[in-house]
Design an enzyme around this catalytic site. Structure first.
Site, PDB file in Angstrom:
ATOM      1  N   ASP A 324       6.233  12.499  17.238  1.00 59.39           N
ATOM      2  CA  ASP A 324       6.868  13.626  16.534  1.00 59.39           C
ATOM      3  C   ASP A 324       8.213  13.228  15.942  1.00 59.39           C
ATOM      4  OD1 ASP A 324       7.663  13.298  19.259  1.00 59.39           O
ATOM      5  OD2 ASP A 324       8.796  15.161  19.125  1.00 59.39           O
ATOM      6  N   GLU A 325       8.566  13.906  14.897  1.00 55.70           N
ATOM      7  CA  GLU A 325       9.910  13.866  14.303  1.00 55.70           C
ATOM      8  C   GLU A 325      10.489  12.453  14.162  1.00 55.70           C
ATOM      9  OE1 GLU A 325      11.710  18.069  15.885  1.00 55.70           O
ATOM     10  OE2 GLU A 325      11.703  16.426  17.315  1.00 55.70           O
ATOM     11  N   SER A 326       9.683  11.532  13.689  1.00 61.15           N
ATOM     12  CA  SER A 326      10.202  10.170  13.472  1.00 61.15           C
ATOM     13  C   SER A 326      10.871  10.117  12.102  1.00 61.15           C
ATOM     14  CB  SER A 326       9.058   9.160  13.572  1.00 61.15           C
ATOM     15  OG  SER A 326       8.579   9.119  14.880  1.00 61.15           O
TER      16      SER A 326
END
Ligand code: NGO
Length: 511
Positions: A324-326
Site C-alpha cells: 500500500d501507499e508506495s
C-alpha cells in the site's frame, strides 16, 4: 388486560429462558428451532466427548474451562461411545451431516441433555461459542457466581457465509505484547472469527525477530509513534501466538509491508536505501515517504530471508506483502517489485495477500487482493481472476472514530458509528465484486492513535461483533433493528468478559 400484561412481564423477567429464538446470539445463527423448555446445567453436567481424538478432548476442556470459574461446578471432560448422555453435554463429530461444512455445527438442547455435533472440530468449537452465549452473561466472570444456569431448549443449525472472518492488528505503530494479543484472540474466538492478520512492520517499527537480519529488531524495534519504547516478538513468542491462535481455530497471517512503509528497515540496514542512508528512527504518523531500493539485488536477498524465516514459523497458507501507499516508489519500479516478491512468497510455499494497489501488477493465480481504498484496483484484481478480501475503509476500518467526540481514532475515511459499521454487505458494495469473488471480510485496527489494550478495545468494541456477524450470518438474516437488540444484551456479557467497549448512543444498552 392488566392481568395479561403482568404475565408477559413475569415471563420476560423470569430467570428461566424457555424461548430459544429470543437468545441473543452474535453472530446470528442460520436457523433456530425453539422447543419451549429449559435445560439446567448442574454440578453433574460433565462434558462427554465421543471418541478420543486429542483435538476434540481439547475442545471439551476449553468448554469446561469457560464454565467452571463462574459455576464452580468443576465439570470434567470424559469420553463415551454413546449418542446421548442424560443430564450432560455431549460433543461428537458426525459423518452423517456433510451439509454443515467445515465450520458448521448442530446444537440440540432438550430438557435432559445438550448435544453438539459437527463434521469437523472447528464446527464443535463454534458450537461451544454459541453454547456460552446461551447461558447467562455472568458465565463469563472468572469468579464464582449464583446460578441457576438454564438454557432454552431447541435446535440450532449453523454455518458461516464466508470462510475468512478476520481482524488486523497493527503492532508496528504502537507495540502490543503477547498477552494483549492472546486476550484479543480469545475475544475474536468468542464471535467465531478465524483469521488474525498481524501488521508486523511499518515506518515506525519492525516487530518480528529475523535471525539473519538482527538489526531489524535491535534498532528498528526500539521505538514507536510518539517516541515510546516500542518492542518486538522473538520468534519463540511469535510461535506462541500462532499456537494459541491455532488452538482457537484462528489462522495468523503475517504482514511485512513493502516496498513502502519500510522506514524502520531502512534505518536498520542503510544498504536497503535507494540512495544515501538514514539511520534515524521515525516516530511520526505520515505515510508514503519510504521505499526499499527496488533496483538493488540486496533488497531481494533481504526480502527472501524475511519471507523464508517468517514462512517457516507460520503454518497458515497466507503471507501478506503490504504493497500500500508506495508513493515514493515509481510505478515502473513498483510493478516488477511486486511481481518478483510474489514469486519469492510462492517459493516458500505461501499464497500472497496484498493491499489493493498490488492489483496494478501481474497477479499470480492464487494471490488475493485486500480492498481497502480503491474499488478500481480491486476490480482490476477480479479481472485478473484474483479473489478479494473486503476491508472497505468507509465501513470496515475499525480505527475510524465513531463520531466527532471519539477519544481515539482517525476520520480520514469518515466516521463509522456502530450502525454504519454493521449496515453494509460485502457482496453488493461494488457491482463488479460478487460473492463468488470474495474470500471474506477483515476489519483492520491501525494503531497510530492507540497505545494500550483499553484504547484498542474502545475502537474494537462493539464494532467487531458487527463485522463478525457480516462474515458469518447470511445477508437475508442480517438487520440492524434485530442486531441492535442482541448487541444491547451483549453489553452485560462484554462487561463480564472484561471488555471496555464504547457505549454508543445508537444502542439502548440494558443496564
Ligand atoms: C491506510 C494506510 C495505513 C494507515 C491507515 C490509517 C492502509 C492500507 N495504509 O490503510 O498505513 O495506518 O490507513 O487509517
Amino acid at each position: 388486560m392488566l392481568a395479561s400484561a403482568a404475565i408477559v412481564m413475569t415471563v420476560a423477567c423470569s430467570s428461566e429462558p424457555t424461548d430459544l429464538s429470543k437468545a441473543n446470539i452474535i453472530p446470528k445463527p442460520v436457523s433456530i428451532t425453539p422447543a419451549g423448555g429449559s435445560f439446567t446445567l448442574t454440578q453433574r453436567s460433565d462434558i462427554y466427548v465421543r471418541g478420543d481424538s486429542p483435538e476434540i478432548l481439547q475442545i471439551g476442556q476449553y468448554l469446561a474451562d469457560r464454565l467452571n470459574p463462574a459455576t464452580g461446578f468443576g465439570l470434567e471432560v470424559k469420553t463415551t461411545g454413546k449418542d446421548i448422555v442424560r443430564g450432560k453435554i455431549l460433543l461428537a463429530l458426525t459423518e452423517n451431516d456433510p451439509s454443515l461444512g467445515d465450520e458448521g455445527y448442530e446444537l440440540v438442547i432438550t430438557d435432559k441433555s445438550v448435544k453438539l455435533t459437527a463434521a469437523k472440530p472447528a464446527g464443535l468449537f463454534y458450537g461451544v461459542q454459541t453454547l456460552r452465549q446461551l447461558l447467562p452473561a455472568r458465565i463469563e466472570m472468572d469468579t464464582l457466581q449464583e446460578g441457576p444456569w438454564n438454557i432454552a431448549t431447541g435446535t440450532i443449525r449453523d454455518y458461516p457465509s464466508y470462510g475468512y472472518r478476520g481482524a488486523m492488528r497493527d503492532v508496528a505503530r504502537h507495540f502490543f505484547g503477547v498477552d494483549d494479543i492472546k486476550i484479543f484472540i480469545d475475544q475474536m474466538a468468542a464471535y467465531k472469527m478465524n483469521v488474525l492478520h498481524m501488521h508486523l512492520s511499518d515506518d515506525q517499527g519492525w516487530r518480528i525477530e529475523i535471525k539473519s537480519w538482527p538489526n531489524l529488531t535491535a534498532h528498528g524495534g526500539r521505538t514507536e509513534v510518539g517516541g515510546g519504547e516500542g518492542g518486538f516478538y522473538t520468534q519463540e513468542q511469535y510461535s506462541e501466538i500462532v499456537k494459541y491462535a491455532q488452538d482457537r481455530f484462528i489462522t495468523i497471517i503475517p504482514e511485512i509491508d513493502m516496498p513502502g512503509h519500510t522506514m524502520a528497515a531502512l534505518a536498520s540496514y542503510p544498504e536497503l536505501n535507494a540512495k544515501g542512508s538514514d539511520t534515524a528512527l521515525y516516530t511520526g504518523t505520515e505515510v508514503g515517504f519510504s521505499s526499499l531500493a527496488t533496483h538493488k539485488e540486496i533488497t531481494y536477498k533481504f526480502v527472501g530471508d524475511v519471507v523464508r524465516e517468517l514462512s517457516a514459523l507460520t503454518p497458515g497458507p497466507w503471507f501478506h506483502i503490504g504493497g500500500d501507499e508506495s508513493h515514493s516508489t515509481k510505478i515502473e519500479d513498483y510493478i516488477p517489485f511486486v511481481n518478483r516478491v510474489q514469486d519469492t512468497v510462492a517459493a516458500y510455499g505461501k499464497q500472497v495477500l496484498g493491499w489493493d494497489e498490488i492489483a496494478l501488477s501481474t497477479l499470480k493465480p492464487n494471490t488475493a487482493v485486500q480492498y481497502w481504498a480503491k474499488a478500481e484496483n480491486a476490480v482490476k484484481g477480479v479481472a485478473q481472476g484474483a479473489k478479494v478480501l473486503m476491508s472497505p475503509c468507509k465501513y470496515a476500518y475499525i480505527d475510524m472514530k465513531y463520531d466527532s467526540t471519539s477519544l481515539f481514532g482517525y476520520n480520514w475515511a469518515g466516521y463509522i458509528e456502530v450502525d454504519d459499521g454493521y449496515n453494509w454487505d460485502p457482496a453488493s458494495l461494488v457491482p463488479e465484486i460478487k460473492k463468488e469473488n470474495i474470500i471474506g471480510i477483515e476489519s483492520p485496527l491501525w494503531a497510530e492513535t492507540i497505545s494500550n489494550r483499553a484504547e484498542a478495545e474502545y475502537l474494537l468494541f462493539p464494532r467487531l461483533l458487527g463485522y463478525a456477524e457480516i462474515g458469518w450470518t447470511p445477508k437475508e438474516l442480517r438487520s440492524w433493528d434485530d442486531y441492535k437488540v442482541r448487541l444491547a444484551n451483549h453489553g452485560e456479557r462484554m462487561n463480564a468478559m472484561g471488555i471496555s467497549f464504547y457505549p454508543s448512543k445508537r444502542v439502548e444498552w440494558f443496564k
